[in-house]
Design a protein around this motif. Structure first.
Motif, PDB file in Angstrom:
ATOM      1  N   ILE A 506      -5.373  -8.225  -2.238  1.00  0.00           N
ATOM      2  CA  ILE A 506      -5.400  -6.789  -2.461  1.00  0.00           C
ATOM      3  C   ILE A 506      -5.891  -6.101  -1.196  1.00  0.00           C
ATOM      4  CG2 ILE A 506      -5.775  -6.849  -4.976  1.00  0.00           C
ATOM      5  CD1 ILE A 506      -8.771  -6.505  -4.447  1.00  0.00           C
ATOM      6  N   SER A 509      -8.240   1.205  -0.143  1.00  0.00           N
ATOM      7  CA  SER A 509      -8.275   2.392   0.697  1.00  0.00           C
ATOM      8  C   SER A 509      -8.876   3.538  -0.097  1.00  0.00           C
ATOM      9  CB  SER A 509      -6.864   2.755   1.185  1.00  0.00           C
ATOM     10  OG  SER A 509      -6.024   3.036   0.058  1.00  0.00           O
ATOM     11  N   SER A 523      -8.254   3.296  -3.997  1.00  0.00           N
ATOM     12  CA  SER A 523      -6.871   2.874  -4.226  1.00  0.00           C
ATOM     13  C   SER A 523      -6.778   1.393  -3.914  1.00  0.00           C
ATOM     14  CB  SER A 523      -5.909   3.675  -3.331  1.00  0.00           C
ATOM     15  OG  SER A 523      -5.928   5.046  -3.676  1.00  0.00           O
ATOM     16  N   THR A 525      -4.287  -1.863  -3.792  1.00  0.00           N
ATOM     17  CA  THR A 525      -2.867  -2.208  -3.725  1.00  0.00           C
ATOM     18  C   THR A 525      -2.711  -3.726  -3.739  1.00  0.00           C
ATOM     19  OG1 THR A 525      -2.386  -0.189  -2.488  1.00  0.00           O
ATOM     20  CG2 THR A 525      -0.735  -1.943  -2.414  1.00  0.00           C
ATOM     21  N   PHE A 551      -3.571  -4.475 -13.350  1.00  0.00           N
ATOM     22  CA  PHE A 551      -2.424  -4.021 -12.572  1.00  0.00           C
ATOM     23  C   PHE A 551      -1.184  -3.917 -13.459  1.00  0.00           C
ATOM     24  CE2 PHE A 551      -5.149  -5.359  -9.113  1.00  0.00           C
ATOM     25  CZ  PHE A 551      -4.911  -4.373  -8.163  1.00  0.00           C
ATOM     26  N   ARG A 554       1.857  -1.623  -8.758  1.00  0.00           N
ATOM     27  CA  ARG A 554       1.386  -2.333  -7.574  1.00  0.00           C
ATOM     28  C   ARG A 554       0.119  -1.700  -7.008  1.00  0.00           C
ATOM     29  NH1 ARG A 554       3.376  -6.400  -5.099  1.00  0.00           N
ATOM     30  NH2 ARG A 554       5.297  -6.221  -6.282  1.00  0.00           N
ATOM     31  N   THR A 555      -0.054  -0.395  -7.142  1.00  0.00           N
ATOM     32  CA  THR A 555      -1.272   0.282  -6.689  1.00  0.00           C
ATOM     33  C   THR A 555      -1.953   0.921  -7.885  1.00  0.00           C
ATOM     34  OG1 THR A 555      -0.384   0.741  -4.481  1.00  0.00           O
ATOM     35  CG2 THR A 555      -2.232   2.092  -5.236  1.00  0.00           C
ATOM     36  N   GLU A 556      -3.246   0.625  -8.037  1.00  0.00           N
ATOM     37  CA  GLU A 556      -4.036   1.202  -9.111  1.00  0.00           C
ATOM     38  C   GLU A 556      -5.100   2.109  -8.511  1.00  0.00           C
ATOM     39  OE1 GLU A 556      -3.757   1.025 -12.358  1.00  0.00           O
ATOM     40  OE2 GLU A 556      -2.058  -0.383 -12.378  1.00  0.00           O
ATOM     41  N   GLU A 557      -5.254   3.327  -9.096  1.00  0.00           N
ATOM     42  CA  GLU A 557      -6.271   4.278  -8.659  1.00  0.00           C
ATOM     43  C   GLU A 557      -7.491   4.103  -9.565  1.00  0.00           C
ATOM     44  OE1 GLU A 557      -6.021   6.083  -6.025  1.00  0.00           O
ATOM     45  OE2 GLU A 557      -3.895   5.695  -5.598  1.00  0.00           O
TER      46      GLU A 557
END
Length: 775
Positions: A506, A509, A523, A525, A551, A554-557
């Protein structure tokens, strides 16, 4: 239907058998030594003689009915044997007695005794004096009756050996005898006991007459009473013995029922119980079965079903290598589990005496599915026992080939046909199957599948290549029945040198600076090595979990827990795990959360008098927001007083002449800790004693001893001094708490001064004079 045991006599109900002339009964016909010992004879007398010569039991031909046979023993004794159609017990009488209305009881009599009314005027050989007599026999050792239910009794016979009967030659009146279920007998049983032979104890009757109807004694042979009710009564009473009384129905005349009997008596009880419920049910294949647990899955449509079945009744046959149990027919039934009332197959194992019963369901009857099967037994008389059942499933279809997927989180992610990892570098794989009934996976790295793992919702395996280059991972799936799927081959390309680093599982960011009250975010990813999004990420700050996500994309906030984070510089650990059994992969990120500030409308203050011994109180005043925690520190001339950390403080002597302040510190999550100091007080004044007037005790005369009682001072002085005076003048050396009155004090007044002192307090002196003059 039972045949009569008598031939040549007309009877009503159960009657007589084996008519033998008195001469024959006496044994006048003897076989010659040349006679053949074939175990049978035409008459009782011939059987007795033949048994003696041949030294073996001899059956009397045609002497018994369909259920009973008459046998002569070598010693001259006759016995009855029951057929083996039903289980039976046969026993001879253990005791017998004759009960007379005119004479003492004859317990254990031998020879013959009579029953009914007897008049020597009619038949001189019948009795010595006119009167009535009854006979009784007792049968012991019938313990099996206590194991039976009344309905288990199928029949019972009482067989008595008659000698003579007095017959009616006028109108052929039937000679009738009655049977009674009576209490046990002993030598002390007398005629008075027959008063209990009441109608409710009546258990049967026999009636007969002689065709010629001549008024003379006639040989009667054997009487066969139906004693079924006697046996049923014993079972109901939980008794292991039967005692039977025999009397003439009409005890007023000889032709009504006078009979003479020998002491020999036999009781035969036939019974039958249904087979017991089957036990130890087994299911298997090809002649082998295992205990049926209800969850077996068979890979055959011809299951082998077995059960232990026991008939509780005694049995003398059976196979030599099997327990002795009465033969039964076992019926097996199979139904689908979702329709147990509909039998899809029924089969029986023939009438057999073995303990273990077994059948094999034929082919072309069952298919894949869930089934319930039951088994019950039927004995030779048609009695059906309770059933027992169990379940099994049939599965003859192989599962689909498994799916192999490389997982993120390991040291290496071995994408298929992509050079990754290296020798000794572990990789993780997820095994799944489109089939829902898979219970086991087998896999092998560069070998056929040998290593087994239990199949779960997400089955993870870890493999470590031992050689570089192309490497094959072969996987197959097995279901509960043992059906094997086709094999799936996954091809790894193991780096031989230094391969490109495996991308991180992962990447994280997002902002790294926040003000308290903001919601920190991140974030996360997932690596492109994941074909589809999967796995979870957990965020920790120290030991506290401050965020997590699964997940789906592909990207989880992630929104982090601001309250748990607080303020300051925080090191966050982001941990990714593909599945619970998979390795974990972690990365760290540092963020800063700037705290907020308190607002105080005014400085804190101190209430109270700044004097040694007095208590001062700190007043914080209003803060915005209100601190969740407040601490205090008292200071003297700017220096912290050890231990003085409460909202109040009692001024100590060391503060005399000095000024006091208090520092108040407030804290709250997300806020900078704030400390405010109060203005100083005036210089601390000395403390003041509170002291009562002392008292003088003793007699006011010369030579007496006086004492002073100081009383309670607040606070207690550390130093106390005394000075006695006479007429207001100091007595030299009189400085103790007691004073002996000198002669010079006669006619004068005595007084005492008490002086107390303590650091930080003003010295205080109090005095007391006696109210009377010294005598």
């Amino acid at each position: 239907m039972r045949r009569s045991l008598i031939a040549g006599a007309t009877a009503v109900g159960l009657v007589l058998t084996v008519l033998v002339s008195p001469a024959a009964a006496a044994g006048t016909a003897r076989p010659t030594p040349a006679v053949e010992c074939d175990g049978t004879a035409a008459s009782e007398a011939e059987a007795v003689a033949l048994a003696g010569v041949c030294a073996e039991d001899v059956d009397v031909l045609d002497a018994g009915g369909e259920d009973t046979g008459l046998v002569a023993e070598p010693g001259g004794t006759m016995r009855f044997e029951a057929s083996a159609q039903d289980p039976y017990l046969s026993t001879r009488a253990a005791a017998h007695t004759a009960l007379s209305s005119t004479a003492p009881a004859d317990f254990g009599w031998s020879g013959t005794q009579w029953v009914g009314y007897c008049d020597p005027a009619e038949y001189a050989d019948g009795c010595d004096e006119a009167g009535v007599q009854r006979l009784a026999w007792q049968f012991d050792g019938l313990s099996v009756l206590r194991d039976l239910a009344p309905g288990d009794i199928t029949s019972a016979e009482l067989v008595l050996q008659g000698s003579n009967a007095w017959m009616d030659d006028v109108d052929c009146t039937p000679n009738r005898l009655d049977l009674y279920d009576i209490p046990r007998i002993s030598a002390g049983t007398g005629w008075s006991s027959t008063a209990g032979w009441t109608q409710d104890r009546h258990a049967g009757q026999i009636a007969f007459y002689w065709p010629a109807c001549t008024e003379k004694p006639a040989y009667t042979g054997y009487f066969d009473f139906d004693a079924t009710q006697l046996a049923v009564n014993a079972v109901k009473g939980d008794r292991s013995s039967v005692t039977v009384g025999v009397r003439a129905t009409d005890e007023t005349c000889m032709t009504c029922g006078w009979n003479s009997f020998k002491p020999t008596a036999t009781l035969i009880v036939r019974f039958n119980r249904p087979p017991l419920a089957p036990t130890d049910l087994g299911v298997g294949t090809q002649g082998f079965s295992y205990p049926c647990t209800g969850d077996q899955v068979l890979r055959t449509t011809t299951p082998y079903l077995t059960a232990n079945i026991v008939d509780p009744d005694p049995y003398q046959g059976g196979l030599p290598d099997e327990p002795q149990t009465a033969p039964v027919t076992a019926t097996f039934r199979v139904a689908r589990a979702d329709a147990p009332e509909v039998t899809v197959w029924e089969g029986t194992e023939g009438f057999a005496s073995r303990l273990r019963h077994r059948v094999t369901v034929p082919s072309d009857v069952l298919t894949s599915g869930d089934y319930v099967w039951s088994v019950f037994a039927t004995d030779g008389s048609g009695l059906v026992g309770p059933s027992a059942s169990c379940e099994f499933s049939i599965d003859i279809e192989a599962p689909e080939a498994p799916v192999v997927q490389p997982l993120l989180g390991g040291t290496a992610v071995y994408l298929e046909n992509a050079e990754r990892g290296g020798v000794g570098v572990m990789g993780s794989f997820l095994l799944t199957s489109p089939s829902s009934d898979v219970v086991t996976y087998r896999y092998g790295l560069m070998t056929s599948p040998r290593t087994e793992v239990v199949a779960t919702k997400n089955t993870v395996i870890n493999v470590t290549p031992t050689s570089p280059g192309p490497v094959s991972l072969t996987v197959e799936a097995l279901d509960k029945a043992g059906n094997r799927s086709g094999q799936t081959t996954y091809r790894l390309d193991v780096a031989s040198g230094v391969a490109d680093p495996t991308p991180p599982a992962i990447t994280v960011s997002g902002p790294t600076s926040y003000t308290f009250g903001d919601v920190p975010t991140a974030s996360v990813t997932l690596s492109e090595d994941a074909v589809t999004p999967y796995g979870t990420v957990t965020v920790r700050s120290g030991s506290a979990t401050v965020g997590s996500a699964t997940f789906d994309e592909r990207t989880e906030e992630l929104e982090l827990d601001a309250a748990a984070l607080g303020s300051g510089t925080k090191t966050l650990t982001f941990t990714y795990r593909a599945y619970p059994e998979a390795p974990a992969w972690s990365t760290q990120r540092t963020i800063t959360i700037t705290p907020l500030a308190f607002s105080a409308l005014r400085s804190p203050s101190i209430s109270g008098t700044p004097q040694v011994g007095r208590t001062l109180t700190a007043l914080r005043g209003p803060w915005t927001p209100s601190p969740s925690r407040t601490t205090y520190q008292w200071r003297v001339d700017g220096k912290a007083v050890s231990g003085a950390t409460g909202s109040t403080w009692k001024v100590t002597s060391s503060a005399k002449g000095k000024k006091v302040t208090v520092a108040i510190t407030g804290s709250k999550t997300g806020y900078s800790t704030k400390t405010l100091v109060s203005p100083s007080t005036a210089a601390v004044k000395a403390g003041v004693f509170s002291a009562p007037t002392p008292k003088i005790t003793g007699t006011s005369k010369v030579g007496a001893k006086l004492a002073v009682v100081r009383g309670t001072w607040t606070p207690q002085p550390t130093t106390v001094k005394y000075q006695w005076k006479v007429a207001g003048k100091v007595v030299k050396g009189a400085t103790g708490s007691t004073f002996k009155v000198p002669s010079s004090a006669k006619g004068k007044r005595v007084s005492v001064v008490v002086t107390g002192s303590r650091a930080g307090y003003t010295t205080k002196a109090v005095s007391k004079s006696m109210t009377t003059l010294i005598r």
